[in-house]
Design an enzyme around this catalytic site. Structure first.
Site, PDB file in Angstrom:
ATOM      1  N   VAL A 338     -25.497  -7.148  37.740  1.00 41.13           N
ATOM      2  CA  VAL A 338     -26.119  -8.228  36.688  1.00 41.13           C
ATOM      3  C   VAL A 338     -25.159  -8.606  35.678  1.00 41.13           C
ATOM      4  O   VAL A 338     -24.479  -7.729  35.133  1.00 41.13           O
ATOM      5  CB  VAL A 338     -27.266  -7.563  35.959  1.00 41.13           C
ATOM      6  CG1 VAL A 338     -28.276  -8.296  35.222  1.00 41.13           C
ATOM      7  CG2 VAL A 338     -28.400  -7.043  37.044  1.00 41.13           C
ATOM      8  N   HIS A 339     -25.347 -10.000  35.541  1.00 41.61           N
ATOM      9  CA  HIS A 339     -24.197 -10.365  34.494  1.00 41.61           C
ATOM     10  C   HIS A 339     -24.829 -10.127  33.035  1.00 41.61           C
ATOM     11  O   HIS A 339     -25.663 -10.825  32.500  1.00 41.61           O
ATOM     12  CB  HIS A 339     -24.183 -12.056  34.490  1.00 41.61           C
ATOM     13  CG  HIS A 339     -23.268 -12.760  33.583  1.00 41.61           C
ATOM     14  ND1 HIS A 339     -22.148 -13.224  33.777  1.00 41.61           N
ATOM     15  CD2 HIS A 339     -23.688 -13.319  32.483  1.00 41.61           C
ATOM     16  CE1 HIS A 339     -21.440 -13.644  32.895  1.00 41.61           C
ATOM     17  NE2 HIS A 339     -22.418 -13.890  31.950  1.00 41.61           N
ATOM     18  N   HIS A 340     -24.333  -9.019  32.462  1.00 41.79           N
ATOM     19  CA  HIS A 340     -25.044  -8.243  31.298  1.00 41.79           C
ATOM     20  C   HIS A 340     -24.086  -7.304  30.738  1.00 41.79           C
ATOM     21  O   HIS A 340     -23.505  -6.382  31.238  1.00 41.79           O
ATOM     22  CB  HIS A 340     -26.232  -7.565  31.921  1.00 41.79           C
ATOM     23  CG  HIS A 340     -27.084  -7.058  30.524  1.00 41.79           C
ATOM     24  ND1 HIS A 340     -26.631  -5.973  29.928  1.00 41.79           N
ATOM     25  CD2 HIS A 340     -28.523  -7.441  29.927  1.00 41.79           C
ATOM     26  CE1 HIS A 340     -27.503  -5.694  28.963  1.00 41.79           C
ATOM     27  NE2 HIS A 340     -28.392  -6.693  29.067  1.00 41.79           N
TER      28      HIS A 340
END
EC number: 3.2.1.4
Length: 441
Positions: A338-340
């Site tokens: 996840v782009h987090h």
């Protein structure tokens, strides 16, 4: 953020009993209060609301854990001289909707929220302007494309529902044409473009009989536009370009970047509208009429509308060509990269060594492996129009998670959980029910 809180609150107003039965009511209330506590602090004067903390450009320059951030926390506000009717209107809607949620659980807090909502709506309406004209820093990231008229109608409808005061409905009816409420035929619903939500809420008042005779004609116009949205999702509008595209796997597709926000918001609107239709006392109001009328018209039952809502939720949870759950932490396969920022870096409790602004990109962002932390409950941007999905951290259009993706689903998950249990119990009670139940599982 305000839209997230509005949708969480609406979820509880519609499906609160199911959330409670699932044992999640305390968590849902905590989530809403986390947002509304912040809004109370951000609303420092009747005509002043702090709308953003931090600058998107400098924030995106760094890849760090929150504990390591040294980026400037510059705060930006809207006020009489620099108005922001859209952000103030949405925050008013959030606090009005939340006030209804807390009436039973915390009456004093509910009154406080309603007080702020009333002030914010008055501010938004009296000093009109787009917040991205007053705060230039938001334009690159959260531009107000639809303007502020939809938020003013949205806030007025929530205040009418929260207070019962007829002048808020008068406002919605009086401004229906000038503000585009009965003019825009919309095929999406999101944190920016609220018209479909406005039209569904207005149609609810018509179907439930919560209006005066003088409001009926305009509410009928709102309902017609609400049903244009419903028919667009069903693919039943007469004009092909008036319908929402579907992927081969059946996902509603609006646009490339974070399409899941449109899927989850559509599922919620379709579900609640099917409920409004089913609850209507008039048999002529129990279905949706699609098309241009006459021979081209096609009817859709409340059951058909609900079936599409359920199908979209099932798609999110893994009933799709990839067999991928786009709800992080759920199912056998879900996005692992996840782009987090915080999810992609070793947790602070395991390593307190400072990670610099650019160091995070070098040491963590470019790693090919799964994130060390799982953002349970996040719904990512999701697949493209052909059901393709690349689980890569740099693929932010598909792997970034947003709170407003998940918010419409909280009540839906609880309601569908109850419905699945009821269906399983009904199947088990039939002859051969044991076999039916095992298949259902």
């Amino acid at each position: 953020m305000a839209f997230t809180v509005t949708m969480l609150s609406w979820s509880l107003l519609e499906y609160g009993a199911d959330v409670a039965d699932a044992g999640e009511l305390a968590h849902a209330l905590e989530s809403i209060k986390w947002g509304t506590d912040y809004f109370i602090k951000a609303h420092t004067r009747p005509d002043e609301l702090w709308a953003e903390v931090g600058d998107g450009d400098t924030d995106h320059y760094c890849w760090q854990r929150p504990e390591d951030m040294t980026t400037s926390r510059q705060a930006y506000k809207v006020d009489r001289d620099r108005p922001g009717s859209d952000v103030a209107g949405e925050t008013a809607a959030a606090m009005a909707a939340a006030s209804m949620v807390f009436r039973e659980h915390n009456p004093h807090y509910a009154s406080l929220l309603l007080h702020h909502a009333l002030q914010l709506f008055e501010f938004a309406d009296k000093y009109r302007g787009k917040y991205d004209s007053s705060i230039a820093e938001v334009k690159s990231y959260y531009a107000s494309v639809s303007g502020y008229h939809d938020e003013l109608l949205w806030a007025a409808l929530w205040l009418h529902r929260a207070t019962g005061r007829p002048h808020y409905l008068d406002y919605v009816v009086h401004n229906a044409d000038d503000f585009g409420g009965t003019g825009w035929a919309i095929t999406e619903f999101s944190w920016d473009v609220k018209y479909a939500g406005v039209q569904i809420l207005a149609a609810r008042l018509l179907l439930s009989g919560e209006h005066s005779p003088r409001h009926r004609e305009t509410l009928e116009q709102y309902r017609a536009k609400a049903e244009h949205y419903v028919c667009a999702c069903l693919g039943k509008n007469a004009a092909a370009d008036g319908n929402v595209e579907r992927s081969p796997g059946g996902m509603l597709y609006v646009r490339q970047w974070n399409n899941m926000q449109y899927v989850t918001s559509a599922a919620f609107l379709l579900s609640v509208y099917s409920g409004y239709l089913s609850s209507s006392s008039s048999s002529s109001s129990s279905s949706v009429t699609c098309g241009a009328g006459g021979e081209a018209a096609a009817a859709a039952s409340a059951g058909e509308v609900f079936a599409l809502a359920r199908a979209q939720v099932d798609y999110v949870l893994g009933s799709n060509p990839r067999g991928m759950s786009y709800l992080v932490g759920y199912g056998a396969r879900f996005p692992a990269r996840v782009h987090h920022r915080a999810a992609s870096i070793v947790p602070y409790k395991h390593s307190k060594e400072f990670i610099g602004c650019a160091q995070g990109f070098d040491d963590w962002f470019i790693r090919k492996g799964a994130n060390p932390n799982v953002v349970v409950g996040a719904i990512v941007g999701g697949p493209d129009r052909r059901d393709r999905f690349r689980d890569q951290r740099e693929n932010y259009m598909q792997t970034e998670a947003c709170t407003y993706n998940t918010a419409p689903m909280v009540g839906m998950f609880a309601m569908l959980n109850r419905l699945a249990r009821d269906e399983a119990a009904a199947a088990a009670s039939q002859p051969g029910g044991e076999t039916a139940t095992s298949v259902n599982r």
